[in-house]
Design a protein around this motif. Sequence first.
Motif, PDB file in Angstrom:
ATOM      1  N   ILE A 132       0.839  -1.205   0.000  1.00  0.00           N
ATOM      2  CA  ILE A 132       0.000   0.000   0.000  1.00  0.00           C
ATOM      3  C   ILE A 132       0.872   1.253   0.000  1.00  0.00           C
ATOM      4  O   ILE A 132       0.599   2.220  -0.721  1.00  0.00           O
ATOM      5  CB  ILE A 132      -0.953  -0.009   1.207  1.00  0.00           C
ATOM      6  N   ALA A 133       1.940   1.237   0.788  1.00  0.00           N
ATOM      7  CA  ALA A 133       2.857   2.378   0.821  1.00  0.00           C
ATOM      8  C   ALA A 133       3.514   2.591  -0.533  1.00  0.00           C
ATOM      9  O   ALA A 133       3.788   3.736  -0.928  1.00  0.00           O
ATOM     10  CB  ALA A 133       3.920   2.159   1.898  1.00  0.00           C
ATOM     11  N   TRP A 134       3.764   1.503  -1.256  1.00  0.00           N
ATOM     12  CA  TRP A 134       4.371   1.610  -2.590  1.00  0.00           C
ATOM     13  C   TRP A 134       3.389   2.213  -3.590  1.00  0.00           C
ATOM     14  O   TRP A 134       3.779   2.978  -4.472  1.00  0.00           O
ATOM     15  CB  TRP A 134       4.819   0.224  -3.052  1.00  0.00           C
ATOM     16  N   MET A 135       2.101   1.895  -3.452  1.00  0.00           N
ATOM     17  CA  MET A 135       1.107   2.361  -4.420  1.00  0.00           C
ATOM     18  C   MET A 135       0.525   3.725  -4.080  1.00  0.00           C
ATOM     19  O   MET A 135       0.078   4.456  -4.966  1.00  0.00           O
ATOM     20  CB  MET A 135      -0.043   1.341  -4.516  1.00  0.00           C
ATOM     21  N   ALA A 136       0.523   4.089  -2.813  1.00  0.00           N
ATOM     22  CA  ALA A 136      -0.201   5.276  -2.352  1.00  0.00           C
ATOM     23  C   ALA A 136       0.215   6.583  -3.029  1.00  0.00           C
ATOM     24  O   ALA A 136      -0.647   7.430  -3.300  1.00  0.00           O
ATOM     25  CB  ALA A 136      -0.064   5.400  -0.834  1.00  0.00           C
ATOM     26  N   PRO A 137       1.508   6.824  -3.327  1.00  0.00           N
ATOM     27  CA  PRO A 137       1.866   8.121  -3.922  1.00  0.00           C
ATOM     28  C   PRO A 137       1.372   8.316  -5.351  1.00  0.00           C
ATOM     29  O   PRO A 137       1.333   9.447  -5.836  1.00  0.00           O
ATOM     30  CB  PRO A 137       3.406   8.116  -3.892  1.00  0.00           C
ATOM     31  N   LEU A 138       1.006   7.238  -6.034  1.00  0.00           N
ATOM     32  CA  LEU A 138       0.659   7.350  -7.451  1.00  0.00           C
ATOM     33  C   LEU A 138      -0.530   8.271  -7.712  1.00  0.00           C
ATOM     34  O   LEU A 138      -0.475   9.096  -8.638  1.00  0.00           O
ATOM     35  CB  LEU A 138       0.412   5.960  -8.033  1.00  0.00           C
ATOM     36  N   PRO A 139      -1.641   8.166  -6.948  1.00  0.00           N
ATOM     37  CA  PRO A 139      -2.743   9.102  -7.197  1.00  0.00           C
ATOM     38  C   PRO A 139      -2.325  10.563  -7.080  1.00  0.00           C
ATOM     39  O   PRO A 139      -2.825  11.417  -7.829  1.00  0.00           O
ATOM     40  CB  PRO A 139      -3.773   8.724  -6.120  1.00  0.00           C
ATOM     41  N   LEU A 140      -1.404  10.865  -6.168  1.00  0.00           N
ATOM     42  CA  LEU A 140      -0.923  12.242  -6.036  1.00  0.00           C
ATOM     43  C   LEU A 140      -0.200  12.696  -7.296  1.00  0.00           C
ATOM     44  O   LEU A 140      -0.412  13.819  -7.783  1.00  0.00           O
ATOM     45  CB  LEU A 140       0.010  12.341  -4.827  1.00  0.00           C
ATOM     46  N   ILE A 141       0.648  11.830  -7.849  1.00  0.00           N
ATOM     47  CA  ILE A 141       1.358  12.168  -9.090  1.00  0.00           C
ATOM     48  C   ILE A 141       0.357  12.351 -10.228  1.00  0.00           C
ATOM     49  O   ILE A 141       0.512  13.257 -11.064  1.00  0.00           O
ATOM     50  CB  ILE A 141       2.380  11.072  -9.443  1.00  0.00           C
ATOM     51  N   LEU A 142      -0.687  11.528 -10.262  1.00  0.00           N
ATOM     52  CA  LEU A 142      -1.724  11.666 -11.293  1.00  0.00           C
ATOM     53  C   LEU A 142      -2.427  13.012 -11.170  1.00  0.00           C
ATOM     54  O   LEU A 142      -2.678  13.686 -12.184  1.00  0.00           O
ATOM     55  CB  LEU A 142      -2.734  10.520 -11.176  1.00  0.00           C
ATOM     56  N   ILE A 143      -2.751  13.420  -9.956  1.00  0.00           N
ATOM     57  CA  ILE A 143      -3.428  14.710  -9.759  1.00  0.00           C
ATOM     58  C   ILE A 143      -2.548  15.858 -10.244  1.00  0.00           C
ATOM     59  O   ILE A 143      -3.014  16.777 -10.932  1.00  0.00           O
ATOM     60  CB  ILE A 143      -3.794  14.887  -8.265  1.00  0.00           C
ATOM     61  N   VAL A 144      -1.265  15.801  -9.916  1.00  0.00           N
ATOM     62  CA  VAL A 144      -0.351  16.847 -10.372  1.00  0.00           C
ATOM     63  C   VAL A 144      -0.268  16.853 -11.904  1.00  0.00           C
ATOM     64  O   VAL A 144      -0.305  17.908 -12.546  1.00  0.00           O
ATOM     65  CB  VAL A 144       1.047  16.645  -9.760  1.00  0.00           C
ATOM     66  N   GLY A 145      -0.178  15.658 -12.506  1.00  0.00           N
ATOM     67  CA  GLY A 145      -0.124  15.571 -13.963  1.00  0.00           C
ATOM     68  C   GLY A 145      -1.375  16.118 -14.617  1.00  0.00           C
ATOM     69  O   GLY A 145      -1.302  16.832 -15.630  1.00  0.00           O
ATOM     70  N   CYS A 146      -2.540  15.812 -14.054  1.00  0.00           N
ATOM     71  CA  CYS A 146      -3.808  16.334 -14.594  1.00  0.00           C
ATOM     72  C   CYS A 146      -3.864  17.856 -14.487  1.00  0.00           C
ATOM     73  O   CYS A 146      -4.322  18.538 -15.407  1.00  0.00           O
ATOM     74  CB  CYS A 146      -4.988  15.712 -13.861  1.00  0.00           C
ATOM     75  N   ALA A 147      -3.399  18.382 -13.357  1.00  0.00           N
ATOM     76  CA  ALA A 147      -3.401  19.836 -13.172  1.00  0.00           C
ATOM     77  C   ALA A 147      -2.499  20.524 -14.193  1.00  0.00           C
ATOM     78  O   ALA A 147      -2.860  21.562 -14.775  1.00  0.00           O
ATOM     79  CB  ALA A 147      -2.954  20.181 -11.752  1.00  0.00           C
TER      80      ALA A 147
END
Length: 212
Positions: A132-147
Motif C-alpha cells: 500500500i505504501a508503494w502504491m499510495a503516492p501514485l494518485p498524487l502524481i496523477l493529480i499533479v499531472g492532470c493539473a
Amino acid sequence: MIVSNVAELGADTGLVRFVSRARAIGRDDEVPHLIRTAVAPVLLVGLAVVAIAGAVVRARPELFPVLSPGFIVGASTVAVLSSLTALTLAVVRGFGDVATYPLLQNIALPLLRLAGIVGVLLAGLGVTSVLIAWMAPLPLILIVGCALTWRMVERGPRLKPARRTRVSRDFWSFSAARGVAAAVEILLEWADVLIVGALVSPRAAGIYAVAT
C-alpha cells in the motif's frame, strides 16, 4: 507493472508525438481531441482490468493466499491510475516540458514510495502495508499531472466530425503499433521474474528482480 504498461495501449508515445506535432504546425485546436482520443480507450481497458481482477479473486481466492480480495482489486485500480498518469505526463512532454516527467516519475514518485515503505517497516507492519505504501503516492502524481495538463491545454470549439475522425485514425494507427511493441517489451522485462516466482518462491523472485 505489466498490466499498467500494456493498458497504456501505446497512447503515451502517441501523445508525445501528436501533441508536439499539432503545436508545431499550428493546429493547437487538435490537442483536446487528441487527449480525449487517447484517454477513452485506456480508461475502458482499465475498467475491464478492474472487473476481471474482481471476478478472478471471487472465483479463485486461493491464487492470492496472503493478500485480501479487496487489496487485489485496489492494486488493479492503481495499475489503471498508473496508465492514466503516463498519459498526462506524455501530454506535458508533448508541450515541450522535458523537466516535469523526470521530476515526477523518476524522482518524486520513488522518493515518496521509499519514505512510505521505510515508515511502514519502522512501524513493524506487514507485507500488505508495504505494498500500500508503494502504491499510495501514485494518485498524487496523477493529480499533479492532470493539473499541469489542464493548465497547458487551450480549450476551444470541438473539431468537425470529419477532422475528428482523421485525427483519431492517424493517432491510433501510430499508437497501436507502439502499444504492441511496449507490451512485448514489458513482458520480456518481467516474465522471468514471474517464472522464478512460480518455480521457486515469491521471495526468490524478489531477490532475482533486484539482482537483475
